[in-house]
Design a protein around this motif. Structure first.
Motif, mmCIF file in Angstrom:
data_model
loop_
_atom_site.group_PDB
_atom_site.id
_atom_site.type_symbol
_atom_site.label_atom_id
_atom_site.label_comp_id
_atom_site.label_asym_id
_atom_site.label_seq_id
_atom_site.Cartn_x
_atom_site.Cartn_y
_atom_site.Cartn_z
ATOM 1 N N LEU A 64 0.809 -1.206 0.000
ATOM 2 C CA LEU A 64 0.000 0.000 0.000
ATOM 3 C C LEU A 64 0.851 1.268 0.000
ATOM 4 C CD1 LEU A 64 -2.795 1.220 -0.070
ATOM 5 C CD2 LEU A 64 -2.917 1.011 2.432
ATOM 6 N N GLY A 65 1.966 1.248 0.696
ATOM 7 C CA GLY A 65 2.831 2.431 0.695
ATOM 8 C C GLY A 65 3.275 2.795 -0.706
ATOM 9 N N GLU A 66 3.648 1.785 -1.505
ATOM 10 C CA GLU A 66 4.074 2.036 -2.875
ATOM 11 C C GLU A 66 2.906 2.491 -3.743
ATOM 12 O OE1 GLU A 66 4.957 -0.635 -1.062
ATOM 13 O OE2 GLU A 66 7.018 0.064 -0.746
ATOM 14 N N LEU A 67 1.742 1.871 -3.541
ATOM 15 C CA LEU A 67 0.570 2.272 -4.304
ATOM 16 C C LEU A 67 0.206 3.730 -4.034
ATOM 17 C CD1 LEU A 67 -1.779 -0.846 -3.911
ATOM 18 C CD2 LEU A 67 -0.635 -0.081 -5.997
ATOM 19 N N ARG A 68 0.243 4.104 -2.771
ATOM 20 C CA ARG A 68 -0.153 5.465 -2.433
ATOM 21 C C ARG A 68 0.883 6.491 -2.903
ATOM 22 N NH1 ARG A 68 -3.159 5.980 3.319
ATOM 23 N NH2 ARG A 68 -3.823 7.903 2.277
ATOM 24 N N ALA A 69 2.142 6.099 -2.940
ATOM 25 C CA ALA A 69 3.162 7.002 -3.491
ATOM 26 C C ALA A 69 2.902 7.250 -4.970
ATOM 27 C CB ALA A 69 4.550 6.432 -3.271
ATOM 28 N N ALA A 70 2.523 6.193 -5.683
ATOM 29 C CA ALA A 70 2.219 6.344 -7.111
ATOM 30 C C ALA A 70 0.957 7.184 -7.305
ATOM 31 C CB ALA A 70 2.053 4.969 -7.756
ATOM 32 N N GLU A 71 -0.035 6.967 -6.446
ATOM 33 C CA GLU A 71 -1.246 7.776 -6.519
ATOM 34 C C GLU A 71 -0.931 9.251 -6.271
ATOM 35 O OE1 GLU A 71 -4.382 4.304 -4.980
ATOM 36 O OE2 GLU A 71 -3.748 5.909 -3.627
ATOM 37 N N LEU A 72 -0.068 9.494 -5.319
ATOM 38 C CA LEU A 72 0.314 10.870 -5.003
ATOM 39 C C LEU A 72 1.007 11.525 -6.187
ATOM 40 C CD1 LEU A 72 0.619 13.201 -3.009
ATOM 41 C CD2 LEU A 72 2.713 12.114 -2.169
ATOM 42 N N GLU A 73 1.897 10.800 -6.816
ATOM 43 C CA GLU A 73 2.600 11.347 -7.978
ATOM 44 C C GLU A 73 1.613 11.726 -9.077
ATOM 45 O OE1 GLU A 73 6.138 12.609 -9.723
ATOM 46 O OE2 GLU A 73 5.939 11.637 -7.777
ATOM 47 N N ALA A 74 0.606 10.867 -9.289
ATOM 48 C CA ALA A 74 -0.396 11.155 -10.321
ATOM 49 C C ALA A 74 -1.254 12.353 -9.931
ATOM 50 C CB ALA A 74 -1.277 9.924 -10.545
ATOM 51 N N ALA A 75 -1.618 12.444 -8.655
ATOM 52 C CA ALA A 75 -2.421 13.574 -8.194
ATOM 53 C C ALA A 75 -1.648 14.878 -8.326
ATOM 54 C CB ALA A 75 -2.847 13.356 -6.743
ATOM 55 N N MET A 76 -0.378 14.854 -7.984
ATOM 56 C CA MET A 76 0.441 16.055 -8.115
ATOM 57 C C MET A 76 0.521 16.505 -9.570
ATOM 58 S SD MET A 76 3.504 15.226 -5.433
ATOM 59 C CE MET A 76 4.516 16.553 -6.048
ATOM 60 N N GLY A 77 0.560 15.526 -10.472
ATOM 61 C CA GLY A 77 0.566 15.867 -11.884
ATOM 62 C C GLY A 77 -0.685 16.633 -12.285
ATOM 63 N N GLU A 78 -1.817 16.230 -11.730
ATOM 64 C CA GLU A 78 -3.066 16.936 -12.020
ATOM 65 C C GLU A 78 -3.049 18.349 -11.446
ATOM 66 O OE1 GLU A 78 -5.147 15.878 -14.040
ATOM 67 O OE2 GLU A 78 -5.177 13.686 -14.011
ATOM 68 N N LEU A 79 -2.463 18.506 -10.265
ATOM 69 C CA LEU A 79 -2.426 19.821 -9.612
ATOM 70 C C LEU A 79 -1.340 20.735 -10.179
ATOM 71 C CD1 LEU A 79 -2.882 18.700 -5.885
ATOM 72 C CD2 LEU A 79 -4.644 19.593 -7.429
ATOM 73 N N GLY A 80 -0.392 20.161 -10.906
ATOM 74 C CA GLY A 80 0.710 20.943 -11.446
ATOM 75 C C GLY A 80 1.866 21.116 -10.491
ATOM 76 N N VAL A 81 1.871 20.331 -9.419
ATOM 77 C CA VAL A 81 2.934 20.419 -8.404
ATOM 78 C C VAL A 81 4.053 19.450 -8.769
ATOM 79 C CG1 VAL A 81 3.482 20.111 -5.958
ATOM 80 C CG2 VAL A 81 1.283 21.097 -6.641
ATOM 81 N N THR A 82 5.277 19.913 -8.714
ATOM 82 C CA THR A 82 6.407 19.088 -9.161
ATOM 83 C C THR A 82 7.413 18.771 -8.066
ATOM 84 O OG1 THR A 82 7.636 21.051 -9.869
ATOM 85 C CG2 THR A 82 6.229 19.984 -11.514
ATOM 86 N N GLU A 83 7.251 19.347 -6.876
ATOM 87 C CA GLU A 83 8.241 19.131 -5.812
ATOM 88 C C GLU A 83 7.576 18.491 -4.606
ATOM 89 O OE1 GLU A 83 11.540 22.290 -5.723
ATOM 90 O OE2 GLU A 83 9.763 23.423 -6.346
ATOM 91 N N TRP A 84 8.128 17.355 -4.183
ATOM 92 C CA TRP A 84 7.540 16.585 -3.091
ATOM 93 C C TRP A 84 8.653 15.981 -2.251
ATOM 94 C CZ3 TRP A 84 7.127 10.825 -3.456
ATOM 95 C CH2 TRP A 84 6.574 10.277 -2.295
ATOM 96 N N GLU A 85 8.465 16.038 -0.927
ATOM 97 C CA GLU A 85 9.384 15.405 0.018
ATOM 98 C C GLU A 85 8.573 14.556 0.997
ATOM 99 O OE1 GLU A 85 12.613 15.424 0.109
ATOM 100 O OE2 GLU A 85 13.248 17.181 -1.057
#
Length: 303
Positions: A64-85
């Motif tokens: 689930l941790g890996e799945l949610r990281a991938a989901e987050l990356e996709a969501a950030m793409g929709e929002l236009g956000v490129t920097e994540w820590e």
């Protein structure tokens, strides 16, 4: 502030999906306005529930941790956000469960050490504005509470050289953000959503079940009193209508393991979102710049 400094928003969240639910519109709007946006999540959300029945499998829980990281990356793409820590802690599950006692969790972490990790990120990215949750963590989740605890400390400490001086060897320097906000759930939203769900004949999570005992009803109202903020306490209303809310709608659906389309937040579809969630609400906790009493911009008072 240097001439080439770009106004920066840092949103600090507990798990993937929290960023879109609480601040997705403000993040998308900031990006559209040319500001820098940095998202910090404190855990990977690996102890979360999987709310979509067909996805609720042992294998998906294992990763689930890996799945949610991938989901987050996709969501950030929709929002236009490129920097994540990511702050690097394990999801703390819920109070009283075995997962909450795991020494790797955010809830069990040394608070000063955890605040030091976020302080280093503040010094590195030099945000002008930071958002976090209130002391209840929004809804009482231990990771949300700890996110608040860490964020308020990092806001206060990042500009003070006496805190974590060993960090300066990595090239960062003291940085004092100008403004600190907590996200807020306006009480008026509950009223509007409850009325809309009642009119549509749909069960509402905003109210206790019809067969609830008096004690359960009291507990529900006590919880709602902590969750909801009277509208008059809100200092900052961000209009996210138009492109920001459309991006937020697409982003929330990217968190597929966490968002059921028949849930109370999603049941009215995109048009319902545009009607009920067209503003995001914040309370200004700290400010080092002069600002108006009622804001419409997280960067108000900054140039």
């Amino acid at each position: 502030m240097t001439d080439d400094h770009r106004l920066t928003l840092m949103t600090v969240h507990a798990h993937p999906d929290d960023e879109t639910i609480g601040t997705g519109g403000a993040m998308a709007k900031a990006v559209a306005n040319g500001h820098r946006v940095v998202l910090v999540t404190c855990t990977r959300g690996e102890q979360g529930e999987i709310v979509v029945k067909e996805m609720d499998t042992p294998d998906n829980h294992r990763r689930l941790g890996e799945l949610r990281a991938a989901e987050l990356e996709a969501a950030m793409g929709e929002l236009g956000v490129t920097e994540w820590e990511n702050l690097g802690y394990r999801d703390s599950d819920m109070m009283g469960r075995d997962g909450n006692r795991d020494p790797r969790t955010f809830w069990q972490a040394d608070l000063d050490e955890a605040a030091g990790r976020l302080t280093w990120l503040v010094r590195r990215y030099r945000p002008d504005v930071i958002t976090t949750y209130n002391s209840f963590g929004g809804y009482g989740h231990p990771d949300h509470i700890r996110t608040h605890d860490v964020a308020i400390r990092a806001y206060a400490r990042a500009g003070e050289p006496a805190w974590y001086p060993e960090q300066f060897a990595s090239g960062v320097t003291p940085w004092a953000p100008s403004k600190l906000y907590e996200t807020a759930m306006p009480a008026s939203v509950r009223t509007a959503m409850r009325d809309a769900m009642k009119e549509a004949g749909k069960p509402s999570f905003w109210d206790p079940p019809e067969d609830a005992t008096p004690e359960q009803r009291r507990e529900h109202e006590a919880f709602m009193a902590k969750l909801l903020v009277p509208d008059e306490r809100i200092t900052t209303w961000i209009d996210i209508s138009g492109d920001p809310i459309e991006r937020k709608w697409r982003a929330i659906q990217r968190h597929a393991t966490q968002i059921a389309m028949d849930s109370g937040f999603m049941v009215f579809g995109e048009e319902g979102w545009k009607e009920h969630w067209s503003r995001e609400a914040f309370i200004l906790l700290e400010s080092r710049v002069d600002t108006g009493k009622l804001e419409t911009d997280l960067f108000a008072g900054l140039t």
